[in-house]
Design a protein around this motif. Sequence first.
Motif, PDB file in Angstrom:
ATOM      1  N   LYS A 260      87.266  39.442  46.719  1.00 59.49           N
ATOM      2  CA  LYS A 260      88.167  40.030  46.031  1.00 59.49           C
ATOM      3  C   LYS A 260      86.915  40.904  44.992  1.00 59.49           C
ATOM      4  O   LYS A 260      88.205  42.591  45.066  1.00 59.49           O
ATOM      5  CB  LYS A 260      88.900  38.737  44.691  1.00 59.49           C
ATOM      6  N   HIS A 261      86.124  41.123  44.872  1.00 58.82           N
ATOM      7  CA  HIS A 261      85.539  42.318  44.325  1.00 58.82           C
ATOM      8  C   HIS A 261      85.119  43.436  45.284  1.00 58.82           C
ATOM      9  O   HIS A 261      85.631  44.360  44.898  1.00 58.82           O
ATOM     10  CB  HIS A 261      83.863  42.182  43.923  1.00 58.82           C
ATOM     11  N   SER A 262      84.793  43.188  46.746  1.00 55.06           N
ATOM     12  CA  SER A 262      85.113  44.019  47.847  1.00 55.06           C
ATOM     13  C   SER A 262      86.392  44.949  47.949  1.00 55.06           C
ATOM     14  O   SER A 262      86.314  46.504  48.808  1.00 55.06           O
ATOM     15  CB  SER A 262      84.264  43.256  49.080  1.00 55.06           C
ATOM     16  N   LYS A 265      86.819  47.361  45.347  1.00 54.95           N
ATOM     17  CA  LYS A 265      86.001  48.422  44.389  1.00 54.95           C
ATOM     18  C   LYS A 265      86.303  49.231  46.262  1.00 54.95           C
ATOM     19  O   LYS A 265      85.946  50.386  45.842  1.00 54.95           O
ATOM     20  CB  LYS A 265      84.395  48.007  45.105  1.00 54.95           C
ATOM     21  N   PRO A 272      90.058  42.305  40.610  1.00 56.07           N
ATOM     22  CA  PRO A 272      89.207  41.727  41.296  1.00 56.07           C
ATOM     23  C   PRO A 272      89.753  39.753  41.303  1.00 56.07           C
ATOM     24  O   PRO A 272      88.840  39.320  40.815  1.00 56.07           O
ATOM     25  CB  PRO A 272      88.476  41.441  41.646  1.00 56.07           C
ATOM     26  N   GLU A 280      84.036  33.463  38.741  1.00 53.79           N
ATOM     27  CA  GLU A 280      83.330  35.144  38.064  1.00 53.79           C
ATOM     28  C   GLU A 280      82.101  35.122  38.750  1.00 53.79           C
ATOM     29  O   GLU A 280      81.545  34.427  38.414  1.00 53.79           O
ATOM     30  CB  GLU A 280      83.684  34.918  36.467  1.00 53.79           C
ATOM     31  N   ILE A 286      77.111  40.975  40.905  1.00 48.59           N
ATOM     32  CA  ILE A 286      77.813  42.193  41.310  1.00 48.59           C
ATOM     33  C   ILE A 286      76.961  43.325  41.715  1.00 48.59           C
ATOM     34  O   ILE A 286      76.952  43.991  42.670  1.00 48.59           O
ATOM     35  CB  ILE A 286      78.897  42.350  40.358  1.00 48.59           C
ATOM     36  N   ASP A 290      77.099  45.360  45.496  1.00 49.58           N
ATOM     37  CA  ASP A 290      76.619  46.882  45.891  1.00 49.58           C
ATOM     38  C   ASP A 290      75.880  47.465  46.648  1.00 49.58           C
ATOM     39  O   ASP A 290      76.236  47.964  47.494  1.00 49.58           O
ATOM     40  CB  ASP A 290      77.280  47.119  44.626  1.00 49.58           C
TER      41      ASP A 290
END
Length: 305
Positions: A260-262, A265, A272, A280, A286, A290
């Motif tokens: 979800k972060h990807s 982004k 996310p 979390e 993170i 990245d």
Amino acid sequence: MLNESTKGVFTIAATPFLPDGALDFDSIDRMIDAYIERGANGLTILGMMGEAGKLSASESVSVVQRVISRCAVPVIVGVSAPGFSAMTALGSEAMGAGAAGVMVAPPMGLQTDAQIIGYFHNTADALGDIPFVLQDFPLATGVQISPSVVLKIVEDCPTCVMLKHEDWPGLEKITTLRKASDAGSRRISILCGNGGMYLLEELLRGADGAMTGFGYPEMMRQVLNAFLGGDIDLARDIFDAYMPMIRYEAQPGMGLAIRKHSLAKQGIIAHPTLRKPGTELTALAITEIDALAARQEQRLRELGI
């Protein structure tokens, strides 16, 4: 309708949420468009990656209706449930909305071959003429399904048309199933999960494509296209470019948060957010993600991708 010859990339969709945990329908629209633009032949929704267990029955129906109304590709709906009445209800709603079929994982607690076979007999009876995918994911369900049991289910249940293969390790299972079909057993579609970790080897063993939710969904299409074009070296080079991120995503309990972060982004979803309870990511995690993404992008440029 889903059938035994279904092939290609069925991207498993996340379920986007707003920061307060409410469904984010605008992100659903954008995400579906992005998955298709990046090469999905179909979509799978309300699976384990879709946090289906955290949705109410009405929310599940709302997601099904929104996704199917948004796209023209086949949609498979996860309907796994502790009881058959809930499975039947969501399955009927899904097919009424235009789904191509449904996916069912065995519940925890099935220990013997007879119990597993009996469960899927009951599943087929409960779903009627709805085509279904047998989700074989022992790392999540704790249920070990041998190739002989898969073949028995396929023999007994004509509406079982696909295996979602994510046994780990499981390459020999694919080989065994394909040899059985070569010898006369009914051949069904095999699409593979496991975050894409073994995608190329699975294709070489006879899988028909991918059904997983990697945070860069175009990877499945790029690898599959190279494989189908007969350029195995290119397929390996592309896969190798994504492998560090695939490996990082494979951390137990963290995969969905990383994905979800990807997706956020890349602008595919707005937030996310995972519904509670959910992992979390720390600031350090993170930073690591990245850094992997930057190196991945660089390597793909070098490959002309």
